[in-house]
Design an enzyme around this catalytic site. Sequence first.
Site, PDB file in Angstrom:
ATOM      1  N   ASP A   1       3.595   9.382  -0.712  1.00  0.00           N
ATOM      2  CA  ASP A   1       2.536   8.723  -0.377  1.00  0.00           C
ATOM      3  C   ASP A   1       2.201   7.607  -1.458  1.00  0.00           C
ATOM      4  O   ASP A   1       2.195   7.867  -2.564  1.00  0.00           O
ATOM      5  CB  ASP A   1       1.094   9.725  -0.277  1.00  0.00           C
ATOM      6  CG  ASP A   1       0.267   9.137   0.671  1.00  0.00           C
ATOM      7  OD1 ASP A   1      -0.072   7.951   1.251  1.00  0.00           O
ATOM      8  OD2 ASP A   1      -0.790  10.170   1.157  1.00  0.00           O
TER       9      ASP A   1
ATOM     10  N   HIS B   1       0.973  -1.197  -0.012  1.00  0.00           N
ATOM     11  CA  HIS B   1       0.038  -0.134   0.027  1.00  0.00           C
ATOM     12  C   HIS B   1       0.546   1.285  -0.056  1.00  0.00           C
ATOM     13  O   HIS B   1       0.520   2.298  -0.319  1.00  0.00           O
ATOM     14  CB  HIS B   1      -0.826   0.103   1.023  1.00  0.00           C
ATOM     15  CG  HIS B   1      -2.062  -1.028   1.157  1.00  0.00           C
ATOM     16  ND1 HIS B   1      -3.436  -0.741   0.794  1.00  0.00           N
ATOM     17  CD2 HIS B   1      -1.858  -2.295   1.292  1.00  0.00           C
ATOM     18  CE1 HIS B   1      -4.079  -1.949   0.849  1.00  0.00           C
ATOM     19  NE2 HIS B   1      -3.453  -2.751   1.084  1.00  0.00           N
TER      20      HIS B   1
HETATM   21  C1  GDG Z   1      -2.200   3.745   3.371  1.00  0.00           C
HETATM   22  C2  GDG Z   1      -1.224   4.584   2.347  1.00  0.00           C
HETATM   23  C3  GDG Z   1      -2.934   4.513   0.531  1.00  0.00           C
HETATM   24  C4  GDG Z   1      -8.595  10.270   7.939  1.00  0.00           C
HETATM   25  N1  GDG Z   1      -9.049  11.031   8.979  1.00  0.00           N
HETATM   26  C5  GDG Z   1     -10.312  10.480   9.185  1.00  0.00           C
HETATM   27  C6  GDG Z   1     -10.721   9.502   8.421  1.00  0.00           C
HETATM   28  N2  GDG Z   1      -9.624   9.355   7.491  1.00  0.00           N
HETATM   29  C7  GDG Z   1      -9.295   8.335   6.498  1.00  0.00           C
HETATM   30  C8  GDG Z   1      -9.541   9.010   5.121  1.00  0.00           C
HETATM   31  C9  GDG Z   1      -9.036   8.142   4.167  1.00  0.00           C
HETATM   32  C10 GDG Z   1      -7.964   7.281   5.100  1.00  0.00           C
HETATM   33  O1  GDG Z   1      -8.474   7.610   6.442  1.00  0.00           O
HETATM   34  C11 GDG Z   1      -6.716   7.534   4.777  1.00  0.00           C
HETATM   35  O2  GDG Z   1      -6.236   6.983   3.668  1.00  0.00           O
HETATM   36  P1  GDG Z   1      -4.917   7.491   2.857  1.00  0.00           P
HETATM   37  O3  GDG Z   1      -5.022   6.859   1.469  1.00  0.00           O
HETATM   38  O4  GDG Z   1      -4.836   9.084   2.946  1.00  0.00           O
HETATM   39  O5  GDG Z   1      -3.630   7.377   3.808  1.00  0.00           O
HETATM   40  P2  GDG Z   1      -3.026   6.114   4.630  1.00  0.00           P
HETATM   41  O6  GDG Z   1      -3.636   5.971   6.048  1.00  0.00           O
HETATM   42  O7  GDG Z   1      -1.604   6.590   5.132  1.00  0.00           O
HETATM   43  O8  GDG Z   1      -3.271   4.774   3.964  1.00  0.00           O
HETATM   44  C12 GDG Z   1      -1.936   5.340   1.214  1.00  0.00           C
HETATM   45  C13 GDG Z   1      -3.904   3.753   1.508  1.00  0.00           C
HETATM   46  O9  GDG Z   1      -3.242   2.724   2.508  1.00  0.00           O
HETATM   47  C14 GDG Z   1      -4.769   2.681   0.777  1.00  0.00           C
HETATM   48  O10 GDG Z   1      -3.912   1.763   0.045  1.00  0.00           O
HETATM   49  O11 GDG Z   1      -3.733   5.113  -0.281  1.00  0.00           O
HETATM   50  O12 GDG Z   1      -0.866   5.607   0.389  1.00  0.00           O
HETATM   51  O13 GDG Z   1      -0.317   5.347   3.203  1.00  0.00           O
HETATM   52  O14 GDG Z   1     -10.066   7.171   3.945  1.00  0.00           O
HETATM   53  O15 GDG Z   1     -10.943   9.335   4.742  1.00  0.00           O
HETATM   54  N3  GDG Z   1     -11.766   8.809   8.466  1.00  0.00           N
HETATM   55  C15 GDG Z   1     -12.627   9.137   9.259  1.00  0.00           C
HETATM   56  N4  GDG Z   1     -12.574  10.081  10.001  1.00  0.00           N
HETATM   57  C16 GDG Z   1     -11.166  10.787  10.072  1.00  0.00           C
HETATM   58  O16 GDG Z   1     -11.507  11.972  10.746  1.00  0.00           O
HETATM   59  N5  GDG Z   1     -13.866   8.428   9.385  1.00  0.00           N
END
Ligand code: GDG
Length: 471
Positions: free
Chosen positions: A362, A155
């Site tokens: 990322d 990921h």
């Molecule tokens: C890894 C990789 C890759 C955040 N704050 C809240 C909340 N979130 C949710 C977001 C989003 C998720 O968390 C974060 O996803 P990301 O993709 O931005 O980042 P990582 O956690 O680092 O994930 C990344 C991912 O895996 C998938 O393969 O895209 O690059 O690092 O969905 O919305 N959700 C809620 N409340 C919050 O305050 N409900």
Amino acid sequence: MSRLIVISNRVRRPGSGAAQGGLAVALSSALRESRGIWVGWSGESTDRFTGQIAFADDEGVKTATIDLEEQDIDEYYNGYANRTLWPLFHFRIDLAEYDRTFEGGYNRVNERFADTASPLIDKDDVVWIHDYHLIPLGQMLRHRGLKNRMGFFLHIPWPPTRLLVSLPHHRQLVETLFAYDVVGFQTEEWLESFRHYVEKEMGGTIEGDNCTVGDRTIKAVACPIGIDFTEFCAAGKNESATLMQRQMRASLQDRNLIVGVDRLDYSKGLEERFAGYERFLKDNPSYHRQVVFVQIAPPSREDVENYREIRAKLDSLTGRINGEFSDVDWTPIRYVNQGYARDRLWGIYRAARIGLVTPLRDGMNLVAKEYVTAQDPEDPGVLILSRFAGAALQLPEALLINPYSSEEVSEAILRALQMPLDERKSRWAAMIDNIGREDVAWWRERFVALLAPPQAPSRPIEQQPRLMTAK
Ligand code: GDG
């Protein structure tokens, strides 16, 4: 239909239904359909590891979890996974810690996962292992005699060879990936870095999707993850989404909202983002009072020192910027250390004129895709996106910036605020088209299709049995 066995560090949280993240939702439906199992760590600790598996059935998804010892959690999760691999794979060799006990703990826990999972796997099952916590698990399952089709998806980014070689025993770790049949990366860029390592460090060869080292050939592919588009659009129809949007609007008093939503993690470029916004305020006094930047940053990995440090730094940056620019009736930054339910998050995105997504590195970044999805098609906001996020390859219509440059961030904010409606609409239309098509179900189906047992090749025509014609 073969069963799907998913193995990841953590499994879906029981009883959280639609509140699951997109990944959990996507995998859950595949697990349900194939009557598969999701195996992982419970998140709990135990005094002595017993290997006892707790089975549960959560809304039709079978899960099998184990508890880990404190030492396992320190060395494997907080140690090798989050203090060695996470920083290194996000190009931060300055933060990567190379501690022999971490590596030992990582291998020990992976063996524990292998012991737990192997008896649960039948011979026709397809096994899908996720992320940097469990890279060597496939090889350990092979050592236990498993011949199943097995895939691994990373990921996070794959680092350039020059950085990866700073990891002690790097080759040993990468070699374990050759136990899989399919290895997936988020983007072509990370795939290219992997191939480079295979050729330069392992003397391997590349032919199409195939990577060969010695007598092992695996398929290495780019397979970008998407959001659960249907689920997120549905979340936007909930009353609390509309309510949140209205609350935000009311609290803004016609000011433009700029929003950031990220786990509190140094890879997300939060300090640089704050500096970019500060620069914008310095360079554009006429916009004072017209903008408010809301950064939502739920804490994460608080057992790791670097994560505690970033929290302190952001507290002080917020204080400094608000101290310098605030007025009695205007605070330029609202910095919030808590999480919100997905429908409320949708309401926040929808109220925002700018989505500011500026990670330093990322794997993908789903927030960028969520922000675009929540926009009003008739009056969409503008996505400002780091060129170093995997998502930038699928969303070139965003305003792409270098997150290290506060000038670029500042100029992009100004450009977004001044962007005419026609341009906002046409950029949004191109992005939403991609996000809707290449969603999480598309990602899952593509990867699982690659993992399906290869069809027996149809025999060339000259080898097919001839029909005997009666004379
Ligand atoms: C890894 C990789 C890759 C955040 N704050 C809240 C909340 N979130 C949710 C977001 C989003 C998720 O968390 C974060 O996803 P990301 O993709 O931005 O980042 P990582 O956690 O680092 O994930 C990344 C991912 O895996 C998938 O393969 O895209 O690059 O690092 O969905 O919305 N959700 C809620 N409340 C919050 O305050 N409900």
